[in-house]
Design an enzyme around this catalytic site. Structure first.
Site, PDB file in Angstrom:
ATOM      1  N   ASP A  76       0.813  -1.221   0.000  1.00  0.00           N
ATOM      2  CA  ASP A  76       0.000   0.000   0.000  1.00  0.00           C
ATOM      3  C   ASP A  76       0.845   1.270   0.000  1.00  0.00           C
ATOM      4  OD1 ASP A  76      -2.691  -0.731  -0.189  1.00  0.00           O
ATOM      5  OD2 ASP A  76      -2.895  -1.096   1.973  1.00  0.00           O
ATOM      6  N   ARG A 101       0.447  -1.691   7.558  1.00  0.00           N
ATOM      7  CA  ARG A 101       1.024  -0.469   6.983  1.00  0.00           C
ATOM      8  C   ARG A 101       1.976   0.243   7.942  1.00  0.00           C
ATOM      9  NH1 ARG A 101      -2.646   3.378   3.439  1.00  0.00           N
ATOM     10  NH2 ARG A 101      -0.536   3.850   2.751  1.00  0.00           N
ATOM     11  N   ARG A 147     -10.189   5.592  10.626  1.00  0.00           N
ATOM     12  CA  ARG A 147      -8.736   5.426  10.727  1.00  0.00           C
ATOM     13  C   ARG A 147      -8.138   6.340  11.806  1.00  0.00           C
ATOM     14  NH1 ARG A 147      -6.537   2.816   6.128  1.00  0.00           N
ATOM     15  NH2 ARG A 147      -8.050   1.224   5.550  1.00  0.00           N
ATOM     16  N   HIS A 176     -11.470   7.276   4.528  1.00  0.00           N
ATOM     17  CA  HIS A 176     -10.526   8.384   4.737  1.00  0.00           C
ATOM     18  C   HIS A 176     -11.217   9.661   4.271  1.00  0.00           C
ATOM     19  CE1 HIS A 176      -6.486   5.953   4.440  1.00  0.00           C
ATOM     20  NE2 HIS A 176      -6.647   6.375   5.680  1.00  0.00           N
ATOM     21  N   CYS A 270      -4.942   9.745  -3.151  1.00  0.00           N
ATOM     22  CA  CYS A 270      -4.232   8.792  -2.282  1.00  0.00           C
ATOM     23  C   CYS A 270      -2.784   8.598  -2.738  1.00  0.00           C
ATOM     24  CB  CYS A 270      -4.914   7.434  -2.302  1.00  0.00           C
ATOM     25  SG  CYS A 270      -6.597   7.424  -1.717  1.00  0.00           S
TER      26      CYS A 270
HETATM   27  N1  ARG Z   1      -5.314   0.184   0.945  1.00  0.00           N
HETATM   28  C1  ARG Z   1      -5.018   1.456   1.531  1.00  0.00           C
HETATM   29  C2  ARG Z   1      -5.586   1.513   2.946  1.00  0.00           C
HETATM   30  O1  ARG Z   1      -6.627   0.982   3.156  1.00  0.00           O
HETATM   31  C3  ARG Z   1      -5.568   2.556   0.700  1.00  0.00           C
HETATM   32  C4  ARG Z   1      -5.205   3.924   1.179  1.00  0.00           C
HETATM   33  C5  ARG Z   1      -5.804   5.019   0.392  1.00  0.00           C
HETATM   34  N2  ARG Z   1      -5.261   6.258   0.721  1.00  0.00           N
HETATM   35  C6  ARG Z   1      -5.945   7.404   0.930  1.00  0.00           C
HETATM   36  N3  ARG Z   1      -5.296   8.499   1.092  1.00  0.00           N
HETATM   37  N4  ARG Z   1      -7.258   7.402   1.028  1.00  0.00           N
HETATM   38  O2  ARG Z   1      -5.003   2.087   3.831  1.00  0.00           O
END
Ligand code: ARG
Length: 277
Positions: A76, A101, A147, A176, A270
Site C-alpha cells: 500500500d 502499513r 482510521r 478516509h 491517495c
Molecule cells: N489500501 C489502503 C488503505 O486501506 C488505501 C489507502 C488510500 N489512501 C488514501 N489516502 N485514502 O489504507
C-alpha cells in the site's frame, strides 16, 4: 468567449510539489477497507502503467514530483498521501492504524529526515496523514471515524498552530477524508454529504456554503479522491458529473484512469502527498 472560459483563465495554478511512490510492489494481499478483496486478481504492470499516467499528468502541468523509494512487503506504499502532513514546512509523519502499513512510517521519517524541513516528528496518536487531514489554505479539515484517532486532531492543531475542523465519517466505503472531500482552491471544496455524520454535514455547510456537492455515483467511483492545483483538477475518469460541475465553476477537470489501484481503495489523491514549504 464563454463565461466559464473567462473564469478558467482567471484561476491560478502556482507550482506545486508532490511526493509519490512508484507501485513496484503493488498488490492486494489483505483487506483493511471494503474495496480490498485479496481473492480478486491484480496486475502490478497495469497498476504501474496507470500510476505512470498520473505522474506524467502532474509533470505535464509543470509540477515538481519527488519520489520515495517503495519498500518490498509494503504493497500500500503507493498511497503516499497517507505518509505525512506537510504544512508551513513542518512535517508530521503518520502513525498507521493497521499493522500491515505500520512500517511505512519509517520510510517517511527517513525521507523527510534528509530534507530541509523546519520540524519532522512522528504523530503520537493514530494519524493517516493527508488521507484524513486536508489543508484549505487557512485551516486543516480533519477526518475520523475509521482510521485517524480523534485525539490526533488536537495534536495536529497544536503541531501546526492552525485551526482544525473535526469531521466524522460514517460510510465505510469512504474511510478516509480524502475519499469524500477534496480541496479545490483557496477555501473552496467539493464533498459527498452522505459520507459524513449529521453534525459534520452542518459544520461543512456552515463553513463552505458554496461547496460543490457530489452525487453518490461520482463519490462511488472515487471522484472526490481528486487533486487540485487551484486550476486543474485531476480526478478519476468515471466521475463525469463532477467534471461538469467543476467546469461550471471555472476549473479544468482532467480524467485519470487508476482503476487498478482502486482495487486497494485508492486513487488520484491517495497517490499524492503535497509538500508545502
Ligand atoms: N489500501 C489502503 C488503505 O486501506 C488505501 C489507502 C488510500 N489512501 C488514501 N489516502 N485514502 O489504507
Amino acid at each position: 468567449m464563454q463565461p466559464e472560459q473567462t473564469a478558467q483563465e482567471q484561476r491560478k495554478a502556482p507550482l506545486r510539489r508532490y511526493l509519490m511512490c512508484r507501485p513496484t510492489y503493488f498488490d492486494v494481499t489483505y483487506s483493511i477497507n471494503p474495496w480490498m478483496d485479496p481473492d480478486r486478481p491484480t496486475s502490478a504492470d497495469t497498476g504501474l502503467a496507470q500510476w505512470k499516467g498520473l505522474f506524467d499528468t502532474f509533470v505535464g502541468l509543470g509540477h515538481d514530483v519527488q519520489l520515495i523509494e517503495p519498500v518490498p512487503g509494503l504493497p500500500d506504499m503507493v498511497f503516499s498521501a497517507n505518509g505525512a502532513i506537510v504544512v508551513d514546512g513542518k512535517v508530521l509523519v503518520a502513525r498507521f492504524r493497521h499493522s500491515q502499513r505500520r512500517e511505512e512510517s519509517e520510510a517517511y521519517l527517513e525521507w523527510f529526515g534528509h530534507g530541509a524541513w523546519t520540524t519532522v516528528a512522528q504523530a503520537e496518536y493514530v494519524n493517516e496523514g493527508e488521507g484524513d487531514f486536508l489543508f484549505t489554505g487557512r485551516e486543516i479539515l480533519a477526518g475520523t471515524g475509521f482510521r485517524t484517532d480523534s485525539r490526533a486532531h488536537d495534536e495536529v492543531r497544536e503541531f501546526f498552530g492552525r485551526p482544525v475542523i473535526s469531521l466524522t465519517l460514517v460510510d465505510p466505503r469512504f474511510y478516509h477524508l480524502d475519499t469524500a472531500l477534496a480541496v479545490l482552491g483557496e477555501e473552496e471544496i467539493m464533498y459527498y454529504p452522505g459520507a459524513f455524520s449529521p453534525q459534520s454535514r452542518v459544520a461543512l455547510a456552515e463553513r463552505f456554503p458554496d461547496a460543490i456537492l457530489a452525487n453518490e455515483a461520482d463519490a462511488a467511483v472515487f471522484g472526490l479522491n481528486a487533486l487540485s492545483d487551484g486550476r486543474n483538477v485531476v480526478l478519476p475518469r468515471g466521475a463525469t458529473g463532477l467534471a461538469v460541475q467543476l467546469r461550471e465553476r471555472g476549473y479544468l477537470p482532467i480524467g485519470s484512469d487508476l482503476t487498478e489501484l482502486l482495487k486497494a481503495g485508492g486513487s488520484v489523491k491517495c497517490c499524492t502527498l503535497e509538500l508545502r514549504e
